[in-house]
Every structure is written in C-alpha cells, then in structure tokens.
Design an enzyme around this catalytic site. Structure first.
Site, PDB file in Angstrom:
ATOM      1  N   CYS A   2       3.829 -11.385  -7.205  1.00 22.71           N
ATOM      2  CA  CYS A   2       5.185 -11.582  -7.737  1.00 22.71           C
ATOM      3  C   CYS A   2       5.427 -10.669  -8.944  1.00 22.71           C
ATOM      4  CB  CYS A   2       5.354 -13.012  -8.208  1.00 22.71           C
ATOM      5  SG  CYS A   2       5.008 -14.226  -6.944  1.00 22.71           S
ATOM      6  N   ARG A  27       3.457  -3.538  -5.446  1.00 19.50           N
ATOM      7  CA  ARG A  27       2.485  -4.614  -5.616  1.00 19.50           C
ATOM      8  C   ARG A  27       2.469  -5.588  -4.443  1.00 19.50           C
ATOM      9  NH1 ARG A  27       1.498  -5.734 -11.337  1.00 19.50           N
ATOM     10  NH2 ARG A  27       1.732  -3.697 -12.227  1.00 19.50           N
ATOM     11  N   TRP A  76       5.715 -13.264  -3.770  1.00 17.46           N
ATOM     12  CA  TRP A  76       4.613 -13.239  -2.793  1.00 17.46           C
ATOM     13  C   TRP A  76       4.242 -14.698  -2.602  1.00 17.46           C
ATOM     14  CZ3 TRP A  76      -0.763 -14.314  -2.733  1.00 17.46           C
ATOM     15  CH2 TRP A  76      -1.467 -13.699  -1.698  1.00 17.46           C
ATOM     16  N   ASN A 102       6.249 -16.145 -12.328  1.00 21.54           N
ATOM     17  CA  ASN A 102       4.994 -15.661 -11.728  1.00 21.54           C
ATOM     18  C   ASN A 102       3.899 -16.643 -12.093  1.00 21.54           C
ATOM     19  OD1 ASN A 102       6.282 -13.357 -10.995  1.00 21.54           O
ATOM     20  ND2 ASN A 102       5.064 -11.982 -12.282  1.00 21.54           N
ATOM     21  N   GLY A 103       2.976 -16.890 -11.176  1.00 22.51           N
ATOM     22  CA  GLY A 103       1.865 -17.790 -11.478  1.00 22.51           C
ATOM     23  C   GLY A 103       1.974 -19.066 -10.662  1.00 22.51           C
ATOM     24  N   GLU A 487     -17.559  -2.052   1.282  1.00 23.30           N
ATOM     25  CA  GLU A 487     -16.281  -1.458   0.891  1.00 23.30           C
ATOM     26  C   GLU A 487     -15.568  -0.872   2.120  1.00 23.30           C
ATOM     27  OE1 GLU A 487     -14.221  -1.553  -1.313  1.00 23.30           O
ATOM     28  OE2 GLU A 487     -13.017   0.257  -1.206  1.00 23.30           O
ATOM     29  N   LYS A 491     -11.937  -1.918   3.582  1.00 26.00           N
ATOM     30  CA  LYS A 491     -10.873  -0.918   3.736  1.00 26.00           C
ATOM     31  C   LYS A 491     -10.283  -0.973   5.139  1.00 26.00           C
ATOM     32  CE  LYS A 491     -10.219   0.160   0.765  1.00 26.00           C
ATOM     33  NZ  LYS A 491     -10.311   0.117  -0.661  1.00 26.00           N
ATOM     34  N   GLU A 494      -8.194  -4.280   5.700  1.00 29.37           N
ATOM     35  CA  GLU A 494      -6.932  -4.484   5.008  1.00 29.37           C
ATOM     36  C   GLU A 494      -5.814  -3.579   5.510  1.00 29.37           C
ATOM     37  OE1 GLU A 494      -6.787  -3.810   0.733  1.00 29.37           O
ATOM     38  OE2 GLU A 494      -8.295  -2.260   0.885  1.00 29.37           O
ATOM     39  N   LYS A 610      -0.790  -5.599  -4.410  1.00 28.02           N
ATOM     40  CA  LYS A 610      -1.601  -4.644  -5.160  1.00 28.02           C
ATOM     41  C   LYS A 610      -2.301  -5.320  -6.332  1.00 28.02           C
ATOM     42  CE  LYS A 610      -3.155  -0.577  -6.296  1.00 28.02           C
ATOM     43  NZ  LYS A 610      -4.352  -0.156  -5.527  1.00 28.02           N
TER      44      LYS A 610
HETATM   45  C1  AGP Z   1      -8.728  -2.891  -2.585  1.00 31.68           C
HETATM   46  O1  AGP Z   1      -8.477  -2.046  -1.520  1.00 31.68           O
HETATM   47  C2  AGP Z   1      -8.056  -4.139  -2.552  1.00 31.68           C
HETATM   48  N1  AGP Z   1      -6.672  -4.020  -2.366  1.00 31.68           N
HETATM   49  C3  AGP Z   1      -8.499  -5.241  -3.509  1.00 31.68           C
HETATM   50  O2  AGP Z   1      -9.708  -5.695  -3.014  1.00 31.68           O
HETATM   51  C4  AGP Z   1      -8.633  -4.937  -5.018  1.00 31.68           C
HETATM   52  O3  AGP Z   1      -9.675  -4.053  -5.242  1.00 31.68           O
HETATM   53  C5  AGP Z   1      -8.853  -6.270  -5.769  1.00 31.68           C
HETATM   54  O4  AGP Z   1      -7.727  -7.079  -5.590  1.00 31.68           O
HETATM   55  C6  AGP Z   1      -9.138  -6.083  -7.230  1.00 31.68           C
HETATM   56  O5  AGP Z   1      -8.078  -5.454  -7.876  1.00 31.68           O
HETATM   57  P1  AGP Z   1      -8.268  -4.848  -9.327  1.00 31.68           P
HETATM   58  O6  AGP Z   1      -9.237  -3.735  -9.215  1.00 31.68           O
HETATM   59  O7  AGP Z   1      -6.899  -4.390  -9.740  1.00 31.68           O
HETATM   60  O8  AGP Z   1      -8.795  -5.955 -10.203  1.00 31.68           O
END
Ligand code: AGP
Length: 615
Positions: A2, A27, A76, A102-103, A487, A491, A494, A610
């Site tokens: 959000c 985001r 969101w 937000n929250g 990782e 990737k 997602e 994001k």
């Molecule tokens: C990464 O591709 C993801 N979208 C996600 O895992 C991200 O790394 C995670 O939410 C942590 O975010 P940050 O690094 O902003 O704390």
C-alpha cells in the site's frame, strides 16, 4: 504494498496526488483511490477503482472535483478482497471525512464492536475503516478537538500504521499518524505533501520530515505541529533527500527487470568505488568502534527473500575471509525465536528498500536487547537507515521491478567488500589482499555482464521457448551455490509462476529424487572447488540415471558435468566465493526469458509488492 499520498496547500491537488501514486505504483497494489475536499462544493468527494491506477485516472477524467486538500492510496489487499468497496479512502457514516491507511490495525475487531454499539455502520471488510469511524466518533459525535481525537485514537490502536485523515469540517488541516509504518512530510512553500515514501513528492520538494516512530501531526499549508503519543510537542529536523531517487525510465528495454539486469556491472562498480571512498572513515558508518570491530566474534544477518539469500551467501565470505562465525536468519521468523544475547556480536540487516516490515521488526527486537545493529540498504532515506546504529549503502540506484536483480548483486559485492574490510581490521589479511578483493569484484562484475551477452540470444530464442512447457523445476547447489540455487528458484517462481524448489544437492537422495523423471528439469549450479565439484557430479549422475533433464551452469574444465547436461552454460573462472556473483546475471536472464515467453507482467507479478511494509 500500500502507498499513501496526501496534499494540503495553495494549489488544486488532484494531479499532484495521482502523480505521487504513479511514482509509487511499482510497489504493487490491486486497487486505488482518491479523495478531496472539493473547492467548489466544500464537500468530501471520493473515487475508487480496482485494478490499475489508470482505471482510477480514467474514472476521474469525467469529473471536475478537485481541491486544496486531498488524499490518495493504492491498496494491496490484506483484510478483505481487492474490491472497490474495500479500496481506500474509507469514509465515516456521514461521508464527511476520509482516511487512507498503510499497515494493519490488529485490534480492529474489538474496536469495530465498540463502534457498532455506538451505531456506526461499517461498509467494508477492512481493518482500516475503524479509523474513519473512530475519528467521526470523537470529532463529530463527542465534539472533541481533532488533535485530542488523534491522541485518543493512537492510544487505542494496536498494530502498525501510517494513516492520513481529511475532513470537510477541518478544510485547513491534514491529520496524520504513524507507528511501525513509514510516513513523511514534504515541506513546500505554501503547500505540504505527505507520503509513505518521499518518492511520492520528490519532484516538488526535497525537504523532508520523517515522522518519528509513534508520532502524529497536524499538517497545514504553511507548516505542521508534531506530537508524540503522549501529546508532547516534538521538534525534529527536516532533511534534504537525494532527488535522483526518482524512478528512471525503461529506455529501450521492454521491462525494468531487463534494464536492471543489464545495469549490474555498473552498479557493482559504483558500489565498490563508493566503499573505497569511505574506507578511511568507515567507523562513521558502521555504528561500532574500531576496537569493537577488532573484538567482533560473530555476526547475524537478518533479511527476507532475496536479501536473505544475499546474507546466506555472505556467511561464506565472513567465515572464510574474516574467521567470524556467521549465520543468516529470516527476519520474518527471527522474532518468534528465543533471543540469545551475545557478546561481541553484530546484527546486519540487509534490505533493498530499507522498509521491509519483518526486517524492521527484527531489528527493533535486537535493539530492545541492546545489541549492535548495522543496516545494509539501497535507500539512504529509509527507516532502516534511521533506526540502525550504523548503515552502509549499496549504490544500485532505483530498483523498480518487483524481482530484485541489481540490489542482490550489489549486496553481494558490498558484503564481500565488508568481509575483507573486517578481515583487514582484524589483521587477518594484508592491505594488498584487501585491494585484491576489490579487483576481484570489478573482474567478476565484468564476467557477470559478458556471460549475459554471450548467451542472451540462445536463451531468448531457443531455451525459453523450449522450457515453456515445463511446469516445475528443481534447482540444486552445494556450499555457496545452494543459497544461490534458492535465489534462482525464488526468481523463477515470482516472475514466471512456475513452481521451483531449491535443494542442497546432497539432500536429493533423502527424498526429492523421487520427483525426478524426464518431465522435471533439474538445474545444477556448479562450484569451482574440486571436492565439492566431485560431489555435485555424483548428484548429476544420480539424476541422469533417473532420466532427469539436466541444465548446468559450470566452469569450462568441468567436462564430465557438462557432458551430462542437456543444456549447459559455461561461466569463466573467478574466486570460488564469487562464483555465484558471476552466475547471477545469466541466472536472472534465464528466469526473465522464461517469464517473457509466458507473457507475464514481469515487472509487477501478480499478488506481489516491491516493498513489503506489513508483517
Ligand atoms: C525479490 O525478488 C523479492 N521481490 C523479495 O524477496 C525481496 O527481496 C524481499 O521482499 C525483501 O525486500 P527488501 O530487500 O526490500 O527488504
């Protein structure tokens, strides 16, 4: 996640608020809304739409409503589905005031019961709506002055929040509060901006006041009054933020993710050069003294998702190079575990955004126990930077795609550098060796880029169309190529919505091998160490014997492994600790290409955001 945007001032503000929401759009969200006190009618006007912000903009095109006091929100969904009804802003029973939030208000159920007893009628399934009715209850029903109402509200609310309220009864005031979620005020001339991130208004002003934790404020066009939760006036310095943090354009690239994959060599170079430039003053950044660093015995990394994977990889840097026992904890799990206070210990929080709620909460827990905290983040103005004892900044530049790419590679570069810096100050390595580590990073960054160039055509034209038919993948590695496999699996999941699971290669025969047949591609990330390589080779043979489809990322001389593969990518030699970094670009490109052939919304995958600002 959000986003909140607000405006009060001398100008009509609808476009400013919608522009602010547009900047925060990357985001991730599933509905959007706008509210203003209309300058003609003096009444509250609210518009909400599900889906893209463009739907909201389109619906507003046919309306003339605009005002000098307004709010915007992208939601969101957490409590209640992504419907127009549940979208913010939320209004009270009289539809004279509106709230964006937000929250999560954790005690919303009990508050709702009390408010319903007072005849408030709720229209949504959200936790946020209680905020509108609480403000109504106090300012309209009980005729309480608004600041007193704000204080009474924050005293009762449990959970994390950043919220803004506008009311047609107070056309010269914007009421805001925060606890746990970020919120800031952009200070203009005769106008004030509010945002959950300064990016919302950095085209208008770079003077920013970050609301301290547990504070609320009355904002008017020429200033603000800020209070702590006990109602005491707070005096906090505003800051000048770097306005280059405005989202860059995609240029010729089809997606931000692709642009960001290609930017990695430059981003790593920039990060290493930046670290070289601060080395002589490093203790101004670390939050610990030289003596404390020399006595350092252990480190814990905290992070989520990709940032946690960077931490897992960096464990090997610190243990091998600096001789420091290191572990990496998922921030989302850490706070539920038993806390053991340790001597000569440092917690390093890794986060691209510096706003991830789980990571912030983990750090707050550490600080409650009086232990040292250091932030490694990409955003100088983030909450993590403000809350940790020290901070180091990666120089990746804005990362817009939800899937993290250059943030990850710059985190690895920064942590490799830091491990050597610690080793140098602990006298485990010479200055020359420290400098050599910097050269290794520059060389690896170049290799990362060259490997993408070498294979990008083959991956896009041949690989991706071929692998499109597979619905599941297994990724395996050993030693530091295992967290790298994790990782890669993240990737792929997602952005392509293909199920992918990472295993330490040695664990295959303890269960997952049962899954292997010709319909399951197994991706093997090799390792330069001869002993580890031999073990990986045995694992590859086990897969081959079960007719598994093998994809390999390996060194040129690892002929036997390469010969077992249906498809192979050769990575030039680099120090074994940096082998994952050398493979990073091509791994990301491979995942990107698979998502592209499937036609997915690569930069904004479904259900994801994001910056994950709720726990
Ligand atoms: C990464 O591709 C993801 N979208 C996600 O895992 C991200 O790394 C995670 O939410 C942590 O975010 P940050 O690094 O902003 O704390």
């Amino acid at each position: 996640m959000c986003s909140v945007v607000g405006y009060i001032g001398k100008n009509k503000s609808r476009d400013t608020v919608l522009d602010g929401l547009t900047r925060l759009e990357y985001r991730g969200y599933d509905s959007a809304g706008f509210a203003c006190i209309d300058s003609e009618t003096k009444h509250l006007v609210v518009a909400k739409k599900i889906g893209q912000l463009s739907n909201l903009k389109q619906s507003l095109k046919n309306q003339s409503s605009d005002g000098f006091l307004s709010l915007g929100h992208t939601r969101w969904a957490t409590h209640g589905a992504a419907t127009e009804q549940n979208a913010h802003p939320h209004v009270d029973c009289t539809s004279s005031l509106a709230v964006v939030h937000n929250g999560i208000i954790e005690n919303h159920t009990s508050l709702k019961k009390i408010l319903e007893h007072e005849d408030h009628a709720f229209k949504t399934e959200t936790d946020s709506e209680v905020l509108a009715h609480l403000f109504e209850q106090y300012t309209i029903d009980e005729k309480m002055p608004p600041l007193q109402a704000m204080q009474k509200m924050v005293e009762q609310l449990e959970g994390a929040y950043a919220f803004c309220i506008i009311s047609e009864h107070y056309p010269d005031s914007l009421f805001i509060a925060r606890k746990g979620s970020p919120l800031c005020i952009g200070l203009g001339e005769g106008e004030m901006f509010v945002g959950s991130d300064p990016l919302a208004f950095t085209d208008k002003t770079n003077r920013v006041l970050f609301l301290p934790e547990k504070s609320y404020a009355l904002v008017h066009k020429d200033g603000y009054a800020l209070y702590d939760f006990s109602g005491n006036v707070l005096s906090v310095q505003s800051q000048i933020v770097d306005t280059s943090w405005i989202a860059g354009e995609k240029g010729d690239h089809e997606h931000y993710m692709l642009k960001e994959i290609y930017e990695q060599k430059h981003a790593i170079d920039k990060t290493v050069r930046f670290f070289q430039s601060i080395h002589t003053t490093i203790f101004d950044y670390l939050g610990i003294t030289q003596e404390e660093l020399q006595n350092l015995e252990s480190i814990t990394f905290l992070g989520c998702g990709t940032s946690a994977h960077a931490g897992k990889l960096a464990q090997f840097f610190f243990e091998q190079k600096a001789g420091i026992q290191t572990r990496c904890e998922l921030a989302s799990e850490f706070r539920h575990k038993t806390f053991f206070k340790q001597k000569n210990h440092l917690y390093i929080a890794i986060s691209q955004s510096g706003e991830t709620a789980d990571t912030l909460e983990a750090i707050r827990l550490v600080q409650e126990h009086g232990q040292a905290t250091l932030a490694l983040t990409n955003v100088a103005s983030s909450t993590l930077v403000r809350e940790c004892d020290g901070f180091l900044l990666t120089q990746a530049g804005p990362e817009i795609a939800v899937a993290s790419t250059k943030a990850f590679s710059t985190q690895l570069a920064a942590l490799y550098w830091l491990a050597h810096c610690v080793a140098y100050h602990k006298k485990s390595i010479s200055h020359k060796q420290f400098q050599e580590s910097e050269t290794e990073l520059f060389t690896t960054a170049e290799i990362l880029e060259n490997v993408i160039e070498q294979y990008k055509h083959e991956i896009m034209m041949d690989c991706a169309p071929f692998y499109k038919k597979y619905k599941e993948f297994i990724f395996i590695g050993r030693h530091n190529s295992f967290p790298f496999a994790e990782e890669a699996a993240l990737k792929l999941k997602e952005i392509s919505y293909v199920f992918a699971q990472a295993y330490p290669a040695g664990e295959l025969k303890h269960g997952p091998l049962a899954l292997v047949d010709e319909f399951l591609p197994v991706v093997i990330f090799s390792h330069p160490d001869p002993v580890i390589y031999q073990k990986l080779l045995s694992n590859a043979q086990e897969i081959k014997a079960r007719k598994g489809h093998i994809i390999v990322f390996a060194l040129e001389h690892q002929k036997e492994l390469l010969s077992l593969a249906h498809r192979a990518f050769i990575i030039p030699a680099v120090p074994s600790l940096l082998f994952p970094l050398a493979m990073t670009g091509i791994m990301q490109f491979f995942c990107y290409a698979l998502a592209k052939v499937s036609g997915h919304a690569i930069d904004k995958p479904r259900n994801l955001a994001k910056s994950v600002t709720v726990e």
